[in-house]
Design an enzyme around this catalytic site. Structure first.
Site, mmCIF file in Angstrom:
data_model
loop_
_atom_site.group_PDB
_atom_site.id
_atom_site.type_symbol
_atom_site.label_atom_id
_atom_site.label_comp_id
_atom_site.label_asym_id
_atom_site.label_seq_id
_atom_site.Cartn_x
_atom_site.Cartn_y
_atom_site.Cartn_z
ATOM 1 N N SER A 130 0.859 -1.185 0.000
ATOM 2 C CA SER A 130 0.000 0.000 0.000
ATOM 3 C C SER A 130 0.897 1.237 0.000
ATOM 4 O O SER A 130 1.707 1.423 0.909
ATOM 5 C CB SER A 130 -0.879 -0.012 1.257
ATOM 6 O OG SER A 130 -1.626 1.172 1.343
ATOM 7 N N LYS A 155 -1.071 -1.190 -4.491
ATOM 8 C CA LYS A 155 -2.259 -0.382 -4.182
ATOM 9 C C LYS A 155 -1.785 1.023 -3.885
ATOM 10 O O LYS A 155 -0.807 1.206 -3.165
ATOM 11 C CB LYS A 155 -2.977 -1.000 -2.978
ATOM 12 C CG LYS A 155 -3.837 -0.061 -2.162
ATOM 13 C CD LYS A 155 -4.550 -0.809 -1.049
ATOM 14 C CE LYS A 155 -4.689 0.069 0.183
ATOM 15 N NZ LYS A 155 -5.298 -0.656 1.326
ATOM 16 N N LYS A 157 -2.974 5.025 -2.683
ATOM 17 C CA LYS A 157 -4.013 5.850 -2.082
ATOM 18 C C LYS A 157 -4.428 6.933 -3.075
ATOM 19 O O LYS A 157 -3.577 7.496 -3.779
ATOM 20 C CB LYS A 157 -3.466 6.498 -0.805
ATOM 21 C CG LYS A 157 -3.138 5.495 0.292
ATOM 22 C CD LYS A 157 -4.395 4.894 0.874
ATOM 23 C CE LYS A 157 -4.077 3.969 2.032
ATOM 24 N NZ LYS A 157 -5.309 3.389 2.614
ATOM 25 N N ASP A 182 -7.148 2.946 -3.258
ATOM 26 C CA ASP A 182 -7.886 2.992 -1.986
ATOM 27 C C ASP A 182 -8.238 4.450 -1.690
ATOM 28 O O ASP A 182 -7.355 5.291 -1.534
ATOM 29 C CB ASP A 182 -7.010 2.412 -0.861
ATOM 30 C CG ASP A 182 -7.763 2.295 0.458
ATOM 31 O OD1 ASP A 182 -8.934 2.708 0.540
ATOM 32 O OD2 ASP A 182 -7.160 1.766 1.427
ATOM 33 N N GLU A 207 -10.995 0.423 -3.575
ATOM 34 C CA GLU A 207 -11.259 0.132 -2.161
ATOM 35 C C GLU A 207 -11.961 1.309 -1.491
ATOM 36 O O GLU A 207 -11.509 2.457 -1.605
ATOM 37 C CB GLU A 207 -9.916 -0.163 -1.488
ATOM 38 C CG GLU A 207 -10.009 -0.560 -0.024
ATOM 39 C CD GLU A 207 -8.651 -1.006 0.529
ATOM 40 O OE1 GLU A 207 -7.771 -1.410 -0.261
ATOM 41 O OE2 GLU A 207 -8.467 -0.927 1.749
ATOM 42 N N ASP A 232 -13.506 -1.983 2.892
ATOM 43 C CA ASP A 232 -12.597 -2.048 4.046
ATOM 44 C C ASP A 232 -13.383 -1.544 5.260
ATOM 45 O O ASP A 232 -14.038 -2.330 5.959
ATOM 46 C CB ASP A 232 -11.342 -1.196 3.723
ATOM 47 C CG ASP A 232 -10.389 -0.984 4.879
ATOM 48 O OD1 ASP A 232 -10.703 -1.384 6.002
ATOM 49 O OD2 ASP A 232 -9.300 -0.385 4.679
ATOM 50 N N LYS A 256 -9.326 -6.742 7.857
ATOM 51 C CA LYS A 256 -8.319 -6.368 8.849
ATOM 52 C C LYS A 256 -8.762 -7.002 10.153
ATOM 53 O O LYS A 256 -9.822 -6.612 10.695
ATOM 54 C CB LYS A 256 -8.253 -4.853 9.010
ATOM 55 C CG LYS A 256 -7.658 -4.148 7.807
ATOM 56 C CD LYS A 256 -7.660 -2.652 7.982
ATOM 57 C CE LYS A 256 -7.124 -1.979 6.733
ATOM 58 N NZ LYS A 256 -7.443 -0.538 6.713
ATOM 59 N N GLY A 284 -3.820 -4.038 6.429
ATOM 60 C CA GLY A 284 -2.923 -3.670 7.515
ATOM 61 C C GLY A 284 -3.206 -2.268 7.980
ATOM 62 O O GLY A 284 -3.930 -1.505 7.319
HETATM 63 O O1 OSB Z 1 -7.214 1.866 4.385
HETATM 64 O O2 OSB Z 1 -6.032 0.125 4.185
HETATM 65 C C1 OSB Z 1 -6.201 1.250 4.679
HETATM 66 C C2 OSB Z 1 -3.142 2.219 6.764
HETATM 67 C C3 OSB Z 1 -3.737 2.888 7.815
HETATM 68 C C4 OSB Z 1 -5.095 3.043 7.805
HETATM 69 C C5 OSB Z 1 -5.871 2.538 6.757
HETATM 70 C C6 OSB Z 1 -5.279 1.850 5.712
HETATM 71 C C7 OSB Z 1 -3.877 1.717 5.708
HETATM 72 C C8 OSB Z 1 -3.146 1.099 4.600
HETATM 73 C C9 OSB Z 1 -1.747 0.563 4.893
HETATM 74 O O3 OSB Z 1 -3.542 1.065 3.464
HETATM 75 C C10 OSB Z 1 -1.703 -0.882 5.038
HETATM 76 C C11 OSB Z 1 -0.391 -1.368 5.604
HETATM 77 O O4 OSB Z 1 0.574 -1.443 4.851
HETATM 78 O O5 OSB Z 1 -0.322 -1.692 6.814
HETATM 79 MG MG MG Z 2 -8.305 0.658 3.041
#
Ligand code: OSB
Ligand code: MG
Length: 361
Positions: A130, A155, A157, A182, A207, A232, A256, A284
């Site tokens: 991510s 992925k 953001k 995402d 996402e 999510d 998660k 995560g």
């Molecule tokens: O939306 O998946 C998410 C991190 C913090 C809060 C929300 C998200 C995330 C990530 C990172 O996308 C995932 C990771 O590498 O731990």
């Molecule tokens: Mg997410």
């Protein structure tokens, strides 16, 4: 029997920018249970602010101290703990922190690695990455590095107004990679035309485009867009996962464990997805090696069919609070084979990073 907590303050290697804010530091909330010569650690995936969901470190600690801790005093089965705690509405991340302690305790008691204790393990997790928002050249550079490390899915953001710029720049350079985006709930039901413009980029899914607790508008969007929808934030329980499939709100779920009260419900959601021809992967929350160990064990389950956000520790922290960080090779991370979650805690480092600590009982 002793239950303690440590609140840490750890700098991230790279600031992580999402549609809800930029994380420069993370404040991991770590729990330690000692009972009958067994020591277990877990991590609450809450952070200092309630920007991803309503929970934060303070609410988790409050609910654990005042209501949940008493429910683990006889070290019940994880499922029994959830039943006992069902009078507490929500606060899933707080529940998950204790539920995972119980899983680790049980697995250690039997001398089994957690991934085997959970059953149906392939022995390794398929790993995606991510990537937070940044200027586009830096994002491309990070993708480049990730592809060299053989991550199986990228992925990125996105946020409203930035999505087309980000995705088209990436697709110009990498027309064929396994790519997803995402939005962390940055769009509304008025943005469907904009979101539909993403269809031409062949994303594996988008996402959580809409409201953090929504199913209905996602179902509406799913009927208009051809990119698969992954939920999510909205999926907080097995019941909500079933409802999402019932109304066609998504075809993919980012599980998660922290968001759904732990591993018991993670397994249930994975089964529900399978029964509904959906796909699942393990997400995560920038966890340290403590939280990561539970995510990797879960991601190794054969029901988990897509690569997750389960990067090795080195993506997040210069030095992790575990002495045996995961390594990724060819896009997979092998499970630990020690008992329980298999981590070896670096107590010195925990003490160094701790900004607050306490004994709960
Ligand atoms: O939306 O998946 C998410 C991190 C913090 C809060 C929300 C998200 C995330 C990530 C990172 O996308 C995932 C990771 O590498 O731990
Ligand atoms: Mg997410």
């Amino acid at each position: 029997m002793k239950l303690e907590y440590y609140l840490l303050d750890m700098p991230l290697i790279v600031p992580f920018k999402t549609s809800f804010g930029t994380d420069v530091n993370r404040k991991p909330l770590i729990f330690r249970l000692e009972h009958n010569g067994i020591v277990s650690y877990s991590e609450s995936v809450t952070d200092q602010d309630p920007f991803y969901s309503y929970e934060d470190n303070d609410t988790a600690l409050h609910v654990i101290k005042r209501y949940l801790a008493q429910n683990i005093k006889d070290v019940p089965d994880p499922e029994e703990f959830l039943t006992r705690s069902s009078n507490i509405k929500g606060h899933n991340m707080a529940k998950a922190a204790l539920e995972m302690l119980l899983y680790d305790y049980r697995a250690r008691e039997m001398g089994k690695p957690l991934h085997e204790f959970l059953g149906d393990s392939r022995g390794y997790a398929n790993v995606g990455i991510s990537i937070g928002m940044d200027n586009i050249n830096k994002m491309i550079k990070r993708i480049d590095d990730a592809l060299k490390l053989k991550y199986k899915r990228i992925k990125v953001k996105i946020m409203k107004g930035e999505e087309l710029k980000i995705v088209s720049a990436i697709r110009d350079v990498y027309p064929d990679i396994n790519l997803s985006v995402d939005a962390n709930s940055d769009y509304t039901e008025k943005d469907f035309e904009l979101l539909k413009k993403l269809d031409k980029f062949n994303l594996v899914y988008i996402e959580q485009p809409l409201y953090h607790d929504d199913l209905i508008y996602h179902a509406r969007l799913a009927r208009e867009i051809s990119t698969p929808i992954c939920l999510d934030e909205s999926i907080t329980s097995p019941e909500k996962a079933q409802k999402a499939f019932d109304i066609g709100a998504c075809s993919v779920i980012n599980i998660k464990p922290g968001r759904v009260s732990g591993l018991t419900n993670s397994l249930k959601i994975a089964r529900i997805a399978r029964e509904n021809n959906g796909h699942v992967w393990i997400g995560g929350m920038l966890e340290t090696g403590v939280g990561r160990s539970y995510n990797i064990a879960m991601a190794s389950n054969k029901l988990i069919d897509y690569p997750g956000d389960t990067s090795p520790n080195s993506k997040y922290y210069i030095r992790d609070i575990v002495k045996n960080p995961y390594n990724m090779e060819d896009g997979i991370i092998k499970d630990y084979n020690g008992a329980g979650n298999g981590i070896e805690i670096d107590e010195e480092l925990i003490n160094k990073y701790a900004v607050e600590r306490g004994v709960i009982f």
